[in-house]
Write an enzyme that holds these catalytic residues in place. Structure first.
Site, PDB file in Angstrom:
ATOM      1  N   ASN A   1       0.854  -1.180   0.000  1.00 26.68           N
ATOM      2  CA  ASN A   1       0.000   0.000   0.000  1.00 26.68           C
ATOM      3  C   ASN A   1       0.892   1.233   0.000  1.00 26.68           C
ATOM      4  OD1 ASN A   1      -1.764   2.092   0.527  1.00 26.68           O
ATOM      5  ND2 ASN A   1      -3.126   0.782   1.730  1.00 26.68           N
ATOM      6  N   ASP A   2       1.130   1.753  -1.192  1.00 27.50           N
ATOM      7  CA  ASP A   2       2.028   2.893  -1.378  1.00 27.50           C
ATOM      8  C   ASP A   2       1.651   4.096  -0.541  1.00 27.50           C
ATOM      9  OD1 ASP A   2       3.950   2.073  -3.146  1.00 27.50           O
ATOM     10  OD2 ASP A   2       2.727   2.455  -4.920  1.00 27.50           O
ATOM     11  N   CYS A   3       0.425   4.105  -0.086  1.00 26.29           N
ATOM     12  CA  CYS A   3      -0.085   5.298   0.587  1.00 26.29           C
ATOM     13  C   CYS A   3      -0.070   5.182   2.101  1.00 26.29           C
ATOM     14  CB  CYS A   3      -1.490   5.592   0.101  1.00 26.29           C
ATOM     15  SG  CYS A   3      -1.502   5.872  -1.665  1.00 26.29           S
TER      16      CYS A   3
END
Ligand code: BGC
Ligand code: NOJ
Length: 807
Positions: free
Chosen positions: A483-485
């Site tokens: 989850n890049d965020c």
């Protein structure tokens, strides 16, 4: 509501109106020359690198949308129309667009004149073919002009869109013998040019966009077309284009083909770039033209392309009695997976082609979905990806396809990245049985002389996680994990700063990821199996001990009571726990930890999946987290920057829903697995196309969640790990034909309403003809009539056709 239909026989989606909710696109090309094409012929072309070698121009946030691309105009008297509806927007008497595997056919008819336009990139070639089949369907002779126009991009798409003080003076063309050559920067350091050709005498041409359009006009209203004559203008700077005018007469019932070629040419090293001052060497263009300048040659090339594309699909064919499931398993999901191989996340209608190159994590996962169709390419891809790993086992996050070097602007620090390399390599070996890949000398950070066998890269990957654990013995998250965020270390307070690249604060030694723990447990097991296969038994044992440690840490500190926790933040606080106000549960660890079997004996798997459905379930599957964040949380980062229900803040991510589908299969929950699968599989939600918005034949990255205003609306179609994981969930878990190190597993998980499944699977040179009686309780496996224990078909070389029954 639908805007078209599936034509399974021809493996096409047929769009029946140009007015789809958004442009619905297809990809042409599978090798190095690519085009994007929408159902109104919008899009663009590039060779190898969507940023550095862009042939044609495309403005992403143009108004009206999608006006850039292939522009065709028919002028009959005062009537002007475009067979693909855009750019002119004259209402057509009939229209359809057929998106097929690597080709698109758009047909428009007006006033008794029909134009059927076929677009494709011949296999291995550097050009797009545009075959225009014109038919006079009226009862009288027709005289009309046909115009075709492409707008050149000045190669570097990024510079083309911003550095106007320079680039409005650099454009150069050569117009010779009815062909327009685009040669901007060829005089200096480029050794390539492009051209636009037609196999018919042209009456006139134009290569200057402003002259073509006339002041204040758009592509829907070009002054020269309206006037009826191009002006043979040779562009100098500004905006070079290639426009051809062909004046035609067709008797009633008569047809005529025009073949246009949009080509890309390179001058070989040592060969002269110019044949006279300012006159470019046209040899490569002439050779390319010679290959495709007749209808016969073009038809043969299209037939060859179809054959090649269909051969990919022959590797896995399922008959389940459910046509929607069949078309996902046999046509559209494999096709989308091949496209993600070609594009990674670089060029789509949501990825501008200038932003993102080949992602380490993305490409590793994409491989799981295409390795069975293109194993040779998978091998090279693994080596390319591993070559951007650094000596300490960490990795760059991306590379550009042209240089294949790690992208320093994006950097690294995503602590999930190294482990995906193990997943990809294991998948390759399971498919091919080719252990020699492990010996392949592979550099670190692309440095000459640093080569070590690929196996050493895998070793450094597992060790990276082992050496980067936090206070609870769980893997440190670094910049983010899948989850890049979820940016637990960046604490960004500066507007506009990129969450993905900004300097992390602190030493990063506290924030831990339960998701990476799940990944480690799954992929360290595969690593250990690889070790065992190549005789590294001690190493296998040692790794399994490490696996146990992380498994135990996850059970102890990664379990929230009813489901898996998501993470610990940089202050050691829980993320994704019932103790939180928002973001109480996240999908990722439920999928991956259950897939990995963590806490299975304790009943954690079933519990986690039940909680996931209860707390994250919606009409379109499971949302990524709940409840959504309503405020910005500096300690969580980008995830809380999105409005509730969108993207990583509560949308349905089609990428990790299949993890949960697989997890249900692992837990033996077939009904739940299939039910979840159908909630976002494109063919199953086609009826809601007006809500879904994006193409009904491919997955999008996400579908807006229930807290969003546009609940159910998808975004980021095509280039998403959703393709691969959905295909793995479907082919390998629901239908249950799954390659393993020593053979093929037969382990279906479909609900009882599926009575009989027939699957043909080509595997390491054998063809397995598999019949499954899905109504049988405790079925046994028969290979060529002989009963065997378990669910594995042991691989035996050279068996040819093998008959398999599960009954
Ligand atoms: C997006 C992510 C994506 C990342 C890549 C973010 O803005 O929300 O989905 O993975 O950018 O750089
Ligand atoms: C899209 C990115 O391409 C992928 O790498 C990432 O895992 C997901 N977004 C989730 O953030």
């Amino acid at each position: 509501m639908k805007f078209g239909h599936f034509d399974d026989k021809n493996k096409e989606y047929v769009i029946e109106t140009p007015c789809t909710p958004s442009p619905w696109i297809n990809y042409l090309g599978q090798d190095h020359f690519f085009s994007l094409i929408s159902n109104t012929a919008g899009g663009y072309s590039f060779d190898t690198d969507a940023k550095m070698r862009r042939l044609t121009r495309y403005r992403y946030n143009e108004v009206p949308a999608d006006m850039d691309g292939r522009h065709f105009y028919v002028k009959e008297g005062s009537l002007i129309w475009s067979p693909s509806y855009l750019p002119v927007k004259t209402p057509l008497d009939s229209y359809f667009c057929r998106h097929g595997l690597g080709y698109t056919i758009i047909s428009g008819e007006k006033n008794g004149l029909a134009a059927e336009m076929t677009f494709f990139v011949p296999h291995g070639e550097s050009c797009e073919i545009q075959k225009i089949h014109l038919t006079n369907k009226s009862k009288a002779k027709k005289a009309f002009s046909f115009f075709a126009m492409e707008e050149w991009c000045l190669w570097n798409a990024s510079d083309d869109g911003e550095n106007f003080q320079r680039n409005l003076s650099t454009g150069e063309v050569e117009c010779y013998n009815g062909i327009i050559y685009h040669k901007t920067e060829f005089r200096e350091r480029r050794n390539h040019y492009a051209f636009y050709y037609v196999n018919h005498k042209t009456s006139h041409f134009e290569s200057d966009r402003d002259a073509f359009l006339g002041m204040h006009n758009g592509f829907d209203h070009p002054a020269q077309v309206i006037e009826g004559n191009l002006k043979d203008g040779v562009a100098s700077g500004w905006h070079p284009i290639a426009a051809h005018q062909i004046d035609l007469e067709l008797e009633a019932g008569e047809s005529k083909d025009l073949i246009f070629i949009l080509g890309y040419c390179e001058i070989a090293k040592g060969e002269a770039k110019f044949v006279a001052p300012s006159v470019i060497n046209k040899r490569p263009a002439e050779e390319l033209i010679e290959k495709f300048n007749t209808t016969e040659k073009v038809d043969a090339a299209l037939a060859a392309l179809k054959k090649k594309m269909y051969a990919f699909l022959d590797v896995y064919k399922a008959e389940t009695g459910n046509e929607k499931l069949d078309r996902m398993a046999n046509i559209w999901n494999p096709y989308q997976s091949i496209i993600t191989y070609c594009m990674s996340r670089s060029a789509s209608y949501y990825e501008s082609g200038i932003g993102r190159g080949m992602g380490f994590r993305d490409s590793c996962q994409d491989l799981l979905g295409f390795v069975h169709m293109i194993p040779e390419k998978a091998r090279q891809r693994i080596i390319d990806i591993a070559s951007i790993q650094k000596e300490d086992g960490s990795t760059y996050h991306q590379y550009q396809p042209l240089t294949k070097k790690g992208n320093a602007d994006i950097g690294g620090g995503f602590n999930d990245d190294p482990l995906w390399l193990i997943g990809a390599t294991a998948a390759y070996i399971k498919e091919t049985g080719d252990y020699t890949i492990l010996d392949h000398p592979t550099p670190f950070d692309n440095k000459l002389g640093s080569e070590k066998p690929l196996m050493e890269h895998l070793r450094r990957s597992v060790n990276f996680t082992i050496n980067h654990k936090g206070p609870h013995g769980l893997p440190l998250i670094g910049r983010a994990d899948w989850n890049d965020c979820l940016n637990l270390n960046c604490f960004s307070e500066t507007p506009g700063e990129s969450f993905q690249t900004t300097e992390n604060k602190g030493d990063g030694k506290v924030a831990e990821s339960v998701f990476i723990a799940g990944m480690f447990v799954k992929y360290s097991q595969e690593y250990a199996e690889i070790c065992t296969h190549i005789g590294l038994n001690d190493e296998a044992k040692a790794i399994l001990k490490e696996k146990k440690k992380i498994e135990e840490a996850t059970i102890k500190y990664g379990w929230d009571g009813e489901y898996f926790l998501r993470a610990y933040d940089a202050r050691g606080n829980k993320v994704g726990s019932h103790e939180n106000k928002e973001g109480q549960i996240y999908i990722e660890p439920q999928g991956f930890c259950v897939m990995a079997g963590i806490g299975h004996e304790l009943g954690y798997g079933k519990k986690a999946l039940k909680s996931a459905e209860e707390k994250l379930g919606c009409k379109y599957g499971l949302e990524i987290l709940a409840p959504c964040y309503h405020e910005y949380h500096v300690e969580l980062g980008e995830i809380s920057s999105y409005p509730p229900g969108y993207k990583e803040n509560g949308a349905v991510f089609n990428h990790n829903n299949p993890w949960v589908v697989i997890a249900h299969c692992v837990e033996g929950e077939s009904k739940e697995a299939f039910d979840l699968y159908t909630r976002n599989a494109p063919a199953f939600i086609e009826d809601e196309s007006e809500i879904h918005y994006t193409e009904p034949y491919v997955y999008s990255q996400m579908i807006a969640g229930h807290e969003a205003k546009n609940y159910g609306q998808a975004k980021n179609s095509w280039l998403s790990g959703s393709a691969t994981w959905s295909l793995v969930a479907l082919q390998e878990y629901l239908l249950g034909i799954r390659p393993d190190f020593d053979g093929l597993l037969v382990d279906p998980h479909l609900p009882e309403e599926f009575k009989h499944l027939h699957i043909t699977r080509v595997y390491r040179g054998n063809t397995y003809d598999i019949n499954i009686d899905n109504t049988a309780k405790n079925p046994s496996l028969y290979i060529d009539g002989k009963k065997v224990d378990g669910r594995r078909i042991p691989y035996v070389k050279g068996m040819g056709k093998v008959s398999v029954e599960l009954k």
